[in-house]
Design a protein around this motif. Structure first.
Motif, PDB file in Angstrom:
ATOM      1  N   ALA A 173      80.580  21.012  70.462  1.00 15.56           N
ATOM      2  CA  ALA A 173      80.473  21.721  71.755  1.00 15.56           C
ATOM      3  C   ALA A 173      82.323  22.956  71.534  1.00 15.56           C
ATOM      4  N   GLU A 174      82.753  22.408  71.653  1.00 13.75           N
ATOM      5  CA  GLU A 174      84.163  22.882  71.461  1.00 13.75           C
ATOM      6  C   GLU A 174      84.536  23.793  70.691  1.00 13.75           C
ATOM      7  N   TRP A 175      84.030  22.688  69.147  1.00 14.15           N
ATOM      8  CA  TRP A 175      84.035  23.956  68.367  1.00 14.15           C
ATOM      9  C   TRP A 175      84.088  25.054  68.078  1.00 14.15           C
ATOM     10  N   MET A 176      81.892  24.976  68.310  1.00 13.71           N
ATOM     11  CA  MET A 176      80.863  26.193  68.406  1.00 13.71           C
ATOM     12  C   MET A 176      81.990  27.424  69.733  1.00 13.71           C
TER      13      MET A 176
ATOM     14  N   ARG B  52      79.141  35.074  68.340  1.00 12.49           N
ATOM     15  CA  ARG B  52      78.780  35.346  69.638  1.00 12.49           C
ATOM     16  C   ARG B  52      77.395  34.227  68.946  1.00 12.49           C
ATOM     17  N   VAL B  53      76.800  33.952  68.490  1.00  7.16           N
ATOM     18  CA  VAL B  53      76.011  32.755  67.586  1.00  7.16           C
ATOM     19  C   VAL B  53      75.999  31.582  68.157  1.00  7.16           C
ATOM     20  N   TRP B  54      77.484  31.035  67.961  1.00  4.87           N
ATOM     21  CA  TRP B  54      77.906  29.935  67.743  1.00  4.87           C
ATOM     22  C   TRP B  54      78.268  29.745  69.144  1.00  4.87           C
ATOM     23  N   ARG B  55      78.597  30.557  70.224  1.00  5.81           N
ATOM     24  CA  ARG B  55      79.003  30.031  71.428  1.00  5.81           C
ATOM     25  C   ARG B  55      77.298  30.770  72.464  1.00  5.81           C
ATOM     26  N   TRP B  56      76.478  31.351  71.943  1.00  2.00           N
ATOM     27  CA  TRP B  56      74.968  31.229  72.188  1.00  2.00           C
ATOM     28  C   TRP B  56      74.108  29.513  72.309  1.00  2.00           C
ATOM     29  N   ALA B  57      74.194  29.085  70.708  1.00  2.00           N
ATOM     30  CA  ALA B  57      74.068  27.969  70.050  1.00  2.00           C
ATOM     31  C   ALA B  57      75.140  26.786  71.040  1.00  2.00           C
ATOM     32  N   ALA B  58      76.594  26.311  71.521  1.00  7.02           N
ATOM     33  CA  ALA B  58      76.876  25.785  72.920  1.00  7.02           C
ATOM     34  C   ALA B  58      76.257  25.945  74.058  1.00  7.02           C
ATOM     35  N   ILE B  59      76.312  26.955  74.036  1.00  8.52           N
ATOM     36  CA  ILE B  59      75.222  27.377  75.674  1.00  8.52           C
ATOM     37  C   ILE B  59      73.549  26.706  75.487  1.00  8.52           C
TER      38      ILE B  59
END
Length: 153
Positions: free
Chosen positions: A4-7, A13-20
């Protein structure tokens, strides 16, 4: 957490949305686990934990009087580890001196005296019953099947 930290640290933005989305889904996954663990899991898993050993040993301890020999089938895996634990838990350490482990298929059952209690698998009780023992308790599992027996002569 590391994933989650890595994303979260990625610029896209796709990685941040995936983490959320993944973090938001965690309570749903845990709820499914929780519901199963305190529900059907007990019924599905009892055989892996060597059946209702606690119920059988509690029944023997409850019925055993001073000097009553206790016989525990060697077919009950880990019984020699569980037995001292339950004796301690129920304050009956004196029963350890009158406890014997038995191979019900090979032992001469006529040698077992009156007043003796036996804990065995339900599938091996026939030989004991034929030798004059009486079933005094059928130990049930969460699905109400009978897996262990307490017998007395």
């Amino acid at each position: 957490a590391a994933g989650a930290e890595w994303m979260w640290q990625r610029r896209a933005r796709v990685w941040r949305w995936a983490a959320i989305v993944l973090l938001a889904a965690m309570p749903l996954q845990f709820a499914a686990f929780y519901r199963d663990y305190f529900g059907d899991y007990r019924v599905r898993s009892y055989a892996w934990f060597e059946y209702n050993m606690r119920g059988g040993m509690e029944e023997i301890i409850r019925r055993a009087g001073a000097g009553s020999p206790v016989w525990i089938s060697q077919s009950l895996q880990w019984a020699d580890y569980y037995w001292p634990f339950y004796l301690d838990r129920f304050g009956r350490p004196e029963l350890s001196r009158q406890t014997h482990y038995i191979d019900g298929e090979r032992h001469d059952l006529a040698e077992i005296g009156a007043g003796s209690l036996v804990l065995c698998r339900a599938g091996e009780e026939r030989r004991f019953l034929d030798a004059g023992f009486t079933r005094v308790a059928a130990i049930e599992e969460p699905d109400r099947s009978h897996s262990l027996s307490v017998l007395q002569r």
